[in-house]
Design an enzyme around this catalytic site. Structure first.
Site, PDB file in Angstrom:
ATOM      1  CG  HIS A 151       3.652   5.720  16.827  1.00 41.43           C
ATOM      2  ND1 HIS A 151       4.175   6.937  16.491  1.00 41.43           N
ATOM      3  CD2 HIS A 151       2.864   5.357  15.793  1.00 41.43           C
ATOM      4  CE1 HIS A 151       3.707   7.279  15.288  1.00 41.43           C
ATOM      5  NE2 HIS A 151       2.908   6.338  14.857  1.00 41.43           N
ATOM      6  CG  ASP A 193      -1.081  -5.870  -0.708  1.00 43.89           C
ATOM      7  OD1 ASP A 193      -0.684  -4.853  -0.107  1.00 43.89           O
ATOM      8  OD2 ASP A 193      -2.282  -6.229  -0.708  1.00 43.89           O
ATOM      9  N   GLY A 233       0.843  -1.201   0.000  1.00 42.16           N
ATOM     10  CA  GLY A 233       0.000   0.000   0.000  1.00 42.16           C
ATOM     11  C   GLY A 233       0.871   1.241   0.000  1.00 42.16           C
ATOM     12  N   GLY A 263       4.186   0.784   2.257  1.00 42.64           N
ATOM     13  CA  GLY A 263       5.005  -0.318   1.736  1.00 42.64           C
ATOM     14  C   GLY A 263       5.609   0.032   0.383  1.00 42.64           C
ATOM     15  NE  ARG A 271      -4.054   7.348  13.214  1.00 45.65           N
ATOM     16  CZ  ARG A 271      -3.731   8.452  13.860  1.00 45.65           C
ATOM     17  NH1 ARG A 271      -4.509   8.916  14.809  1.00 45.65           N
ATOM     18  NH2 ARG A 271      -2.623   9.100  13.568  1.00 45.65           N
TER      19      ARG A 271
END
Ligand code: TXD
Length: 307
Positions: free
Chosen positions: A175, A33, A11, A14, A82
């Site tokens: 994080h 993937d 994606g 990556g 997200r």
């Protein structure tokens, strides 16, 4: 033969990590993937850029983990990104299933690989990959600190109208909203930033750093940041696969360092071909130590949700 680096998840993060690594012309790359054709298509497209950009990087892509066999480093970016209004922690259940499955697949083909984890929620996914892989804690390393530090450095640099290269900083801890920017070691040409930026401005910069991911998500509306994240992931891969022995803030499970145990957090580590070879213990102020403790608590709460 060049060291082989595999990237799972072709994606945004990556594929952009693959582009950055391809352009270094140091490694062979394999992209995997779950979406049919995606990794193969991006690998082919990147290979075809080689003559123009001047690299001979070998690139393969596909859905089958066979192409990852014998990797020195595997970067795991597979998962869901997200959406606006969604916290990193909301992602945990879906991404735990994906990262767990991917980790066991890559370990079957590359039992000696160093794992670089990118998928959110970062600290919990690094803990999960560590458990599933059975690797040493110094060989399963999360990417977050370099990114958070880069955001902090870029904001400090623009505040002072100075090159980003002249700003030294570390952002440690989990994080998430609890990350810990070290004000004490942040400096420009050795001058502590507290002497250069008024404290209310510095606090605003710290807050913008904490919200750095969300600021980009809000602007993009679909997906999350990937240029800075891929730059950070590529730097970790380079440090490991090219044995640079560079000190970078990365997430590892702490076992006593910084007074914390059994929790994955960002700390400065030396990276080389065997993964983390040293944890660097920066002297923290009392306030920073308390922030690290609070950050550890926040990470523990998310990690407790792991299956
Ligand atoms: O600081 C950090 N660590 C981060 C983390 C910075 C940026 C992005 N961060 C997280 O990385 C983000 O929250 C996501 O959890 C991951 C990947 O982000 P990206 O922006 O690259 O998401 P994309 O573009 O949706 O890509 C994810 C790819 C997509 O192509 C899916 O088809 C694939 O992952 N995917 C899988 N590949 C292999 N195997 C399985 N099971 C799988 N599931 C999804």
């Amino acid at each position: 033969m060049r060291p082989k680096v595999s990237i799972v998840g072709a994606g945004n993060v990556g594929a952009t990590t693959a582009q950055r690594l391809a352009e270094m012309d140091l490694f062979d790359l394999a992209l995997v993937d779950v979406v049919d054709g995606l990794a193969a298509g991006k690998a082919l497209d990147l290979a075809e850029a080689g003559p123009v950009r001047g690299y001979d990087t070998k690139l393969v892509g596909g859905t089958d983990y066979g192409i990852t066999e014998g990797s020195s480093v595997v970067v795991i970016t597979s998962g869901l990104a997200r959406k606006p209004g969604m916290s990193r922690d909301d992602l945990i259940t879906a991404n735990a299933r994906i990262v767990g499955e991917v980790t066991s697949q890559v370990m079957q083909r590359s039992p000696q690989a160093i794992l670089v984890i990118v998928t959110n929620p970062l600290d919990a996914m690094t803990e999960l990959a560590l458990r599933v892989s059975g690797r040493d804690r110094f060989q399963v390393i999360g990417m977050a600190g370099i990114l958070d530090t880069a955001r902090f450095r870029s904001f400090v640099a623009s505040e002072l109208d100075v090159s980003v290269r002249s700003v030294e900083a570390y952002v440690l801890g989990g994080h998430g909203d609890s990350m810990v920017p070290l004000r004490g070691v942040t400096s420009v040409a050795g001058v502590p930033v507290g002497r250069l930026i008024p404290s209310d401005r510095l606090e605003a910069i710290v807050q913008r750093t904490r919200d750095g991911g969300a600021e980009v998500v809000k602007l993009l509306k679909t997906g999350s940041a990937f240029y800075a994240p891929s730059a950070a992931a590529a730097q970790m891969v380079e440090a490991i696969a090219a044995n640079r022995r560079q000190v970078l803030p990365c997430a590892i499970r702490l076992e006593g360092e910084y007074g914390l145990s059994g929790v994955v957090m960002g700390v400065p580590v030396k990276l080389g071909s065997s993964g983390v070879t040293e944890v660097v213990e920066v002297a923290l102020t009392e306030e920073e130590s308390a922030e690290m403790e609070r950050s550890a608590q926040a990470v523990r709460e998310v990690t407790a949700v792991l299956p």
